[in-house]
Design a protein around this motif. Structure first.
Motif, PDB file in Angstrom:
ATOM      1  N   ASP A   1       0.853  -1.189   0.000  1.00 16.52           N
ATOM      2  CA  ASP A   1       0.000   0.000   0.000  1.00 16.52           C
ATOM      3  C   ASP A   1       0.891   1.242   0.000  1.00 16.52           C
ATOM      4  O   ASP A   1       1.828   1.342   0.813  1.00 16.52           O
ATOM      5  CB  ASP A   1      -0.912   0.004   1.228  1.00 16.52           C
ATOM      6  CG  ASP A   1      -1.904   1.144   1.187  1.00 16.52           C
ATOM      7  OD1 ASP A   1      -2.984   0.971   0.604  1.00 16.52           O
ATOM      8  OD2 ASP A   1      -1.591   2.229   1.750  1.00 16.52           O
TER       9      ASP A   1
ATOM     10  N   GLU B   1      -3.342  -0.005  -3.722  1.00 11.70           N
ATOM     11  CA  GLU B   1      -2.849  -1.290  -3.238  1.00 11.70           C
ATOM     12  C   GLU B   1      -2.378  -2.161  -4.404  1.00 11.70           C
ATOM     13  O   GLU B   1      -3.007  -2.184  -5.471  1.00 11.70           O
ATOM     14  CB  GLU B   1      -3.941  -2.035  -2.467  1.00 11.70           C
ATOM     15  CG  GLU B   1      -4.085  -1.602  -1.017  1.00 11.70           C
ATOM     16  CD  GLU B   1      -4.906  -2.586  -0.214  1.00 11.70           C
ATOM     17  OE1 GLU B   1      -4.785  -2.575   1.014  1.00 11.70           O
ATOM     18  OE2 GLU B   1      -5.669  -3.366  -0.819  1.00 11.70           O
TER      19      GLU B   1
ATOM     20  N   ASP C   1      -2.677  -9.059   4.639  1.00 14.78           N
ATOM     21  CA  ASP C   1      -3.370  -7.796   4.915  1.00 14.78           C
ATOM     22  C   ASP C   1      -3.189  -7.378   6.381  1.00 14.78           C
ATOM     23  O   ASP C   1      -3.011  -6.181   6.685  1.00 14.78           O
ATOM     24  CB  ASP C   1      -4.851  -7.942   4.582  1.00 14.78           C
ATOM     25  CG  ASP C   1      -5.596  -6.630   4.676  1.00 14.78           C
ATOM     26  OD1 ASP C   1      -5.232  -5.688   3.954  1.00 14.78           O
ATOM     27  OD2 ASP C   1      -6.537  -6.533   5.492  1.00 14.78           O
ATOM     28  N   HIS C   2      -3.203  -8.350   7.283  1.00 15.68           N
ATOM     29  CA  HIS C   2      -2.997  -8.037   8.693  1.00 15.68           C
ATOM     30  C   HIS C   2      -1.566  -7.539   8.929  1.00 15.68           C
ATOM     31  O   HIS C   2      -1.339  -6.577   9.698  1.00 15.68           O
ATOM     32  CB  HIS C   2      -3.271  -9.283   9.541  1.00 15.68           C
ATOM     33  CG  HIS C   2      -3.148  -9.037  11.013  1.00 15.68           C
ATOM     34  ND1 HIS C   2      -4.014  -8.250  11.740  1.00 15.68           N
ATOM     35  CD2 HIS C   2      -2.214  -9.489  11.917  1.00 15.68           C
ATOM     36  CE1 HIS C   2      -3.655  -8.208  13.008  1.00 15.68           C
ATOM     37  NE2 HIS C   2      -2.561  -8.964  13.143  1.00 15.68           N
TER      38      HIS C   2
ATOM     39  N   TYR D   1      -1.393  -4.009   7.759  1.00 14.66           N
ATOM     40  CA  TYR D   1      -2.002  -3.100   8.742  1.00 14.66           C
ATOM     41  C   TYR D   1      -1.030  -2.815   9.889  1.00 14.66           C
ATOM     42  O   TYR D   1      -0.903  -1.663  10.353  1.00 14.66           O
ATOM     43  CB  TYR D   1      -3.293  -3.722   9.280  1.00 14.66           C
ATOM     44  CG  TYR D   1      -3.954  -2.917  10.360  1.00 14.66           C
ATOM     45  CD1 TYR D   1      -4.698  -1.778  10.063  1.00 14.66           C
ATOM     46  CD2 TYR D   1      -3.818  -3.288  11.705  1.00 14.66           C
ATOM     47  CE1 TYR D   1      -5.294  -1.029  11.065  1.00 14.66           C
ATOM     48  CE2 TYR D   1      -4.408  -2.549  12.713  1.00 14.66           C
ATOM     49  CZ  TYR D   1      -5.144  -1.424  12.388  1.00 14.66           C
ATOM     50  OH  TYR D   1      -5.734  -0.678  13.395  1.00 14.66           O
ATOM     51  N   GLN D   2      -0.312  -3.848  10.329  1.00 14.69           N
ATOM     52  CA  GLN D   2       0.662  -3.653  11.401  1.00 14.69           C
ATOM     53  C   GLN D   2       1.805  -2.746  10.949  1.00 14.69           C
ATOM     54  O   GLN D   2       2.292  -1.907  11.731  1.00 14.69           O
ATOM     55  CB  GLN D   2       1.208  -5.008  11.860  1.00 14.69           C
ATOM     56  CG  GLN D   2       0.194  -5.848  12.618  1.00 14.69           C
ATOM     57  CD  GLN D   2       0.780  -7.178  13.056  1.00 14.69           C
ATOM     58  OE1 GLN D   2       1.641  -7.749  12.395  1.00 14.69           O
ATOM     59  NE2 GLN D   2       0.324  -7.671  14.203  1.00 14.69           N
TER      60      GLN D   2
ATOM     61  N   LYS E   1       1.573  -0.369   8.736  1.00 14.88           N
ATOM     62  CA  LYS E   1       1.024   0.984   8.726  1.00 14.88           C
ATOM     63  C   LYS E   1       0.975   1.552  10.136  1.00 14.88           C
ATOM     64  O   LYS E   1       1.344   2.724  10.394  1.00 14.88           O
ATOM     65  CB  LYS E   1      -0.387   0.960   8.121  1.00 14.88           C
ATOM     66  CG  LYS E   1      -0.439   0.700   6.627  1.00 14.88           C
ATOM     67  CD  LYS E   1      -0.106   1.957   5.846  1.00 14.88           C
ATOM     68  CE  LYS E   1      -0.408   1.792   4.384  1.00 14.88           C
ATOM     69  NZ  LYS E   1      -0.058   2.996   3.593  1.00 14.88           N
ATOM     70  N   THR E   2       0.522   0.726  11.067  1.00 13.79           N
ATOM     71  CA  THR E   2       0.401   1.193  12.455  1.00 13.79           C
ATOM     72  C   THR E   2       1.766   1.488  13.066  1.00 13.79           C
ATOM     73  O   THR E   2       1.912   2.417  13.881  1.00 13.79           O
ATOM     74  CB  THR E   2      -0.330   0.130  13.293  1.00 13.79           C
ATOM     75  OG1 THR E   2      -1.595  -0.170  12.683  1.00 13.79           O
ATOM     76  CG2 THR E   2      -0.560   0.613  14.708  1.00 13.79           C
TER      77      THR E   2
ATOM     78  N   ARG F   1       4.606   3.115   9.020  1.00 15.88           N
ATOM     79  CA  ARG F   1       4.665   3.090   7.555  1.00 15.88           C
ATOM     80  C   ARG F   1       6.115   2.941   7.036  1.00 15.88           C
ATOM     81  O   ARG F   1       7.046   2.860   7.818  1.00 15.88           O
ATOM     82  CB  ARG F   1       4.020   4.348   6.946  1.00 15.88           C
ATOM     83  CG  ARG F   1       2.511   4.442   7.172  1.00 15.88           C
ATOM     84  CD  ARG F   1       1.937   5.655   6.451  1.00 15.88           C
ATOM     85  NE  ARG F   1       0.487   5.650   6.505  1.00 15.88           N
ATOM     86  CZ  ARG F   1      -0.236   6.128   7.515  1.00 15.88           C
ATOM     87  NH1 ARG F   1       0.367   6.662   8.570  1.00 15.88           N
ATOM     88  NH2 ARG F   1      -1.558   6.069   7.499  1.00 15.88           N
TER      89      ARG F   1
END
Length: 387
Positions: free
Chosen positions: A260, A304, A365-366, A369-370, A372-373, A376
């Motif tokens: 992403d 994405e 995907d998980h 997300y991690q 990004k959190t 990035r």
């Protein structure tokens, strides 16, 4: 062990020998065998005609020297034709079957046979000309078919006129004039028919080619993203299923990467959607260059992207992502914003044999997300599926 050996297929030496003989005579590939078959078929027709010529000479329908001369010219000519086609020398030619040289030789042989046949049996040659013309309908271009017909008329007209003047006894002018009138009345319609059929055949071939090109374009549009040129989501889903099947059948493991672009919305808001599109295209180009040819890159949706990396461990996937990240640091995104650079976050997951494909995507995907959190511009690997 003996039962296993007995169940194995046994090769018939006779069949194997015949197969090798066919390849030796006709050629190693299908195209060469087809062309060589045409040459040998024409050679067989000439052999039959030469045999008929020898018989005609025995019964007094043809001059004695003519069959020998026909045979003496046919053998070397068709030997040359066969060797050129069998060795593949004609493969890149516009006429790989050498039909134009064959037809020219046929017309010359027919014209010679016309001069050697007796006065009352000479009209039989017209049948051979019609045979040559019909054969050329399906092998020549329209102009070539018309040229062959005109050449046949000119050759026979010359034979009729010149020989009836030189030897009016063996070539009676009245009979030659009658045959000339019959030729004028029959060959032009045949030439026109040959021209039209050749034109229709070429038109159909062109339409098939255009249809094939259109089909390829439609297939490309159905599987490619219009903006980036990468594979679209539907195609990537099919590739995921295929990769899972290969993993199940052959043990070929693969790793999935969801990417992403970071702060892509900000790029659109600050610099406009056109610069945003340029950023997507720049990333797609950099990803295609950074990854291997065996890897599959697709646009998963929006900003994405999805990578499918066969025979790649998560550790090697991270190395590839670092290489891509370094390439993007030196990649100019847009001439409108020279200093703009693109960063990305990625989630990496290796497919487990016991898990469905959608579960592997969920893990990637998980992990994304991690990443990004966590701030990035980084890549994280999902642990193995606990199921």
């Amino acid at each position: 062990m003996s039962e296993t050996l007995s169940n194995m297929p046994q090769h018939d030496p006779i069949i194997d020998s015949m197969g090798r003989l066919v390849k030796l005579i006709f050629g190693p590939d299908r195209a060469t065998r087809a062309r060589t078959g045409v040459i040998l078929l024409c050679a067989l027709m000439y052999a039959i005609c030469c045999s008929a010529a020898f018989y005609s000479a025995e019964v007094g329908m043809m001059r004695d020297f003519a069959p020998k001369l026909l045979l003496a010219t046919t053998i070397p000519c068709y030997t040359i034709f066969y060797v050129l086609v069998r060795t593949g020398r004609t493969r890149t030619m516009r006429d790989p079957n050498l039909m134009i040289p064959q037809q020219s030789f046929s017309l010359l042989a027919i014209a010679f046979a016309y001069t050697a046949i007796g006065p009352h049996d000479r009209g039989l040659v017209m049948v051979l000309i019609a045979l040559v013309m019909v054969f050329g309908m399906y092998t020549h271009h329209p102009r070539q078919a018309a040229f062959a017909g005109v050449l046949a008329m000119v050759l026979l007209a010359m034979c009729m006129g010149v020989l009836s003047h030189i030897d009016p006894v063996y070539y009676p002018p009245t009979l030659e004039l009658l045959r000339f009138e019959l030729m004028i009345g029959t060959l032009p319609p045949l030439i026109l028919a040959a021209y039209q059929i050749s034109a229709w055949r070429n038109r159909l071939a062109q339409q098939r080619s255009e249809l094939r090109d259109t089909l390829e374009k439609v297939q490309a549009l159905a599987s490619r993203d219009a903006l980036t040129g990468l594979y679209n989501r539907r195609h990537m889903q099919d590739r995921l299923v295929d990769s899972a099947k290969r993993h199940e059948r052959y043990g070929e493991r693969f790793t999935v990467v969801l990417v992403d672009l970071d702060h892509f919305k900000r790029i659109n808001d600050v610099h406009g959607h056109r610069v945003g599109d340029e950023a997507l295209m720049a990333f797609a180009s950099a990803a295609t260059l950074a990854l291997r040819e065996s890897d599959t890159v697709g646009r998963w949706g929006g900003e994405e992207f999805l990578f499918i990396l066969p025979n790649t461990s998560p550790t090697k996937a991270l190395v590839a992502l670092d290489r891509l990240r370094a390439a993007l640091q030196h990649c100019s995104i847009s001439s409108r914003v020279p200093g703009l650079r693109v960063a990305f976050s990625a989630g990496v997951a290796q497919h487990d044999l016991a898990a469905p494909v959608h579960r592997t995507l969920e893990r990637a995907d998980h992990a994304l997300y991690q990443a990004k959190t966590a701030g990035r511009n980084r890549s994280l690997v999902s642990p193995s599926d606990p199921r």
